[in-house]
Design a protein around this motif. Structure first.
Motif, PDB file in Angstrom:
ATOM      1  N   SER A 195       0.897  -1.262   0.015  1.00  0.00           N
ATOM      2  CA  SER A 195       0.139   0.048  -0.029  1.00  0.00           C
ATOM      3  C   SER A 195       1.085   1.228   0.138  1.00  0.00           C
ATOM      4  CB  SER A 195      -0.756   0.094   1.270  1.00  0.00           C
ATOM      5  OG  SER A 195      -1.303   1.151   1.337  1.00  0.00           O
ATOM      6  N   SER A 196       0.574   2.149  -0.857  1.00  0.00           N
ATOM      7  CA  SER A 196       1.385   3.385  -0.917  1.00  0.00           C
ATOM      8  C   SER A 196       1.393   4.245   0.284  1.00  0.00           C
ATOM      9  CB  SER A 196       1.140   4.255  -2.212  1.00  0.00           C
ATOM     10  OG  SER A 196       1.289   3.465  -3.310  1.00  0.00           O
ATOM     11  N   PHE A 197      -0.047   4.332   0.857  1.00  0.00           N
ATOM     12  CA  PHE A 197      -0.195   4.752   2.133  1.00  0.00           C
ATOM     13  C   PHE A 197       0.687   4.139   3.319  1.00  0.00           C
ATOM     14  CE2 PHE A 197      -2.371   4.877   6.292  1.00  0.00           C
ATOM     15  CZ  PHE A 197      -2.561   6.273   6.457  1.00  0.00           C
ATOM     16  N   ILE A 198       0.777   2.985   3.517  1.00  0.00           N
ATOM     17  CA  ILE A 198       1.386   2.337   4.382  1.00  0.00           C
ATOM     18  C   ILE A 198       3.069   2.642   4.275  1.00  0.00           C
ATOM     19  CG2 ILE A 198       2.387   0.066   5.500  1.00  0.00           C
ATOM     20  CD1 ILE A 198      -0.490  -0.686   4.946  1.00  0.00           C
ATOM     21  N   MET A 199       3.444   2.509   2.939  1.00  0.00           N
ATOM     22  CA  MET A 199       4.800   2.883   2.722  1.00  0.00           C
ATOM     23  C   MET A 199       5.144   4.333   3.177  1.00  0.00           C
ATOM     24  SD  MET A 199       6.285   0.309   1.597  1.00  0.00           S
ATOM     25  CE  MET A 199       4.994  -0.673   2.668  1.00  0.00           C
ATOM     26  N   GLY A 200       4.326   5.302   2.983  1.00  0.00           N
ATOM     27  CA  GLY A 200       4.293   6.611   3.205  1.00  0.00           C
ATOM     28  C   GLY A 200       4.608   6.792   4.806  1.00  0.00           C
ATOM     29  N   ARG A 201       3.881   6.101   5.607  1.00  0.00           N
ATOM     30  CA  ARG A 201       3.858   5.979   6.973  1.00  0.00           C
ATOM     31  C   ARG A 201       5.239   5.320   7.496  1.00  0.00           C
ATOM     32  NH1 ARG A 201       1.727  10.178   8.297  1.00  0.00           N
ATOM     33  NH2 ARG A 201       1.435   9.586  10.574  1.00  0.00           N
ATOM     34  N   LEU A 202       5.845   4.360   6.987  1.00  0.00           N
ATOM     35  CA  LEU A 202       6.952   3.822   7.294  1.00  0.00           C
ATOM     36  C   LEU A 202       8.067   4.580   6.920  1.00  0.00           C
ATOM     37  CD1 LEU A 202       6.459  -0.106   5.740  1.00  0.00           C
ATOM     38  CD2 LEU A 202       6.812   0.588   8.261  1.00  0.00           C
ATOM     39  N   ALA A 203       7.901   5.270   5.966  1.00  0.00           N
ATOM     40  CA  ALA A 203       9.055   6.231   5.824  1.00  0.00           C
ATOM     41  C   ALA A 203       9.053   7.464   6.863  1.00  0.00           C
ATOM     42  CB  ALA A 203       8.694   6.723   4.459  1.00  0.00           C
ATOM     43  N   TYR A 204       8.047   7.506   7.203  1.00  0.00           N
ATOM     44  CA  TYR A 204       7.933   8.636   8.320  1.00  0.00           C
ATOM     45  C   TYR A 204       8.366   8.288   9.518  1.00  0.00           C
ATOM     46  CZ  TYR A 204       5.820  12.553  11.366  1.00  0.00           C
ATOM     47  OH  TYR A 204       5.836  13.527  12.082  1.00  0.00           O
ATOM     48  N   ALA A 205       7.837   7.101   9.827  1.00  0.00           N
ATOM     49  CA  ALA A 205       8.484   6.296  10.818  1.00  0.00           C
ATOM     50  C   ALA A 205      10.010   6.396  11.131  1.00  0.00           C
ATOM     51  CB  ALA A 205       7.910   5.034  11.260  1.00  0.00           C
ATOM     52  N   ALA A 206      10.733   5.754   9.836  1.00  0.00           N
ATOM     53  CA  ALA A 206      12.011   5.684   9.638  1.00  0.00           C
ATOM     54  C   ALA A 206      12.709   7.161   9.872  1.00  0.00           C
ATOM     55  CB  ALA A 206      12.361   5.376   8.216  1.00  0.00           C
ATOM     56  N   TYR A 207      12.060   8.153   9.428  1.00  0.00           N
ATOM     57  CA  TYR A 207      12.554   9.535   9.266  1.00  0.00           C
ATOM     58  C   TYR A 207      12.672   9.897  10.830  1.00  0.00           C
ATOM     59  CZ  TYR A 207      12.045  14.609  10.073  1.00  0.00           C
ATOM     60  OH  TYR A 207      11.765  15.941  10.159  1.00  0.00           O
ATOM     61  N   LEU A 208      11.504   9.701  11.618  1.00  0.00           N
ATOM     62  CA  LEU A 208      11.454   9.972  13.113  1.00  0.00           C
ATOM     63  C   LEU A 208      12.469   9.135  13.812  1.00  0.00           C
ATOM     64  CD1 LEU A 208       7.624  10.222  13.925  1.00  0.00           C
ATOM     65  CD2 LEU A 208       9.298  12.015  13.567  1.00  0.00           C
ATOM     66  N   GLY A 209      12.644   8.114  13.374  1.00  0.00           N
ATOM     67  CA  GLY A 209      13.695   7.213  14.060  1.00  0.00           C
ATOM     68  C   GLY A 209      15.214   7.829  13.567  1.00  0.00           C
ATOM     69  N   GLY A 210      15.271   8.423  12.683  1.00  0.00           N
ATOM     70  CA  GLY A 210      16.765   8.989  12.388  1.00  0.00           C
ATOM     71  C   GLY A 210      17.387   8.641  11.105  1.00  0.00           C
ATOM     72  N   ALA A 211      16.839   7.896  10.222  1.00  0.00           N
ATOM     73  CA  ALA A 211      17.140   7.752   8.819  1.00  0.00           C
ATOM     74  C   ALA A 211      17.326   8.864   8.183  1.00  0.00           C
ATOM     75  CB  ALA A 211      16.094   6.693   7.988  1.00  0.00           C
TER      76      ALA A 211
END
Length: 229
Positions: A28-44
């Motif tokens: 799901s593109s929506f889920i990939m967007g949220r995963l990317a946001y989570a990765a960003y918050l984690g420091g990626a």
């Protein structure tokens, strides 16, 4: 972002691969967007993503350099990571910072080798940054000679002639770092923080981690092995 800004953002840092293929629970593109946001918050500091649709959604969620690919299977051809100019065109149009493509010595869907295909790609897009997804040192050496901007160990263990390689392929990473000059984006089979530390100590420019962070189905399977023991 220009090349210098992209290099500064990624150097010594973590790129998280946010991908899910059709048939997988998180496709799901929506889920990939949220995963990317989570990765960003984690420091990626960067994201690797597959498909224009996912990339568009990820861009809505984070402002990080993107390594973009399009996985497309053409018949029985084993080359499926950004395999033709059609996929290159789509990624350039979307404005991804780095385009990754299969740079193995296998014949591509159009019947060309990477030695024949990449000069045409570079001529068409002289200012685009490109990453070579390789499986062996000789492929990385060829990619450097062709003028790729980044080398990757992405496909070590995934070609017929590298299936026996232990992942992450630190020995390949070290050989590329020690013998070549193009920045190495270490990728493939990095499953733990300890392995990531080992990979970065090899001299890699940056590293990509995917399944160990963003694929809960595969993560669960790994834990179930321990349960069954």
């Amino acid at each position: 972002m220009n090349k210098i800004e992209i290099m500064e953002a990624l150097k010594g840092n973590l790129v998280v691969s946010c991908q899910a293929l059709p048939g997988e629970p998180l496709h799901s593109s929506f889920i990939m967007g949220r995963l990317a946001y989570a990765a960003y918050l984690g420091g990626a500091k960067g994201i690797r993503a597959n498909s224009v649709e996912d990339i568009k959604e990820i861009k809505r969620n984070v402002n990080l350099p993107l390594i973009g690919i399009i996985k497309k299977v053409y018949g029985d051809c084993p080359v499926f990571i950004t395999p033709t100019m059609k996929e290159i065109d789509a990624l350039v149009a979307e404005g991804v910072e780095i385009i990754a493509l299969d740079a193995t010595n296998r014949v591509r869907p159009d019947g060309e080798t990477i030695q024949e295909a990449f000069p045409k790609i570079r001529e068409k897009y002289p200012h685009q940054l490109f990453m070579a997804d390789c499986s062996t040192f000789s492929e990385a050496e060829t990619a450097e000679a062709l003028g790729f901007d980044f080398l990757g160990t992405t496909l070590s263990g995934y070609t017929d002639y590298t299936k026996e390689r232990q992942l992450p392929d630190v020995s390949l990473m070290e050989e590329i770092v020690n013998k070549l000059h193009t920045p190495l984006i270490a990728e493939g089979g990095i499953s733990t923080p300890e392995e990531l530390e080992m990979v970065m100590n090899s001299g890699a420019f940056c590293a990509v981690v995917g399944s160990a962070i963003t694929r809960p189905l595969e993560i669960t399977k790994r834990f179930m092995v321990a349960v069954k023991k």
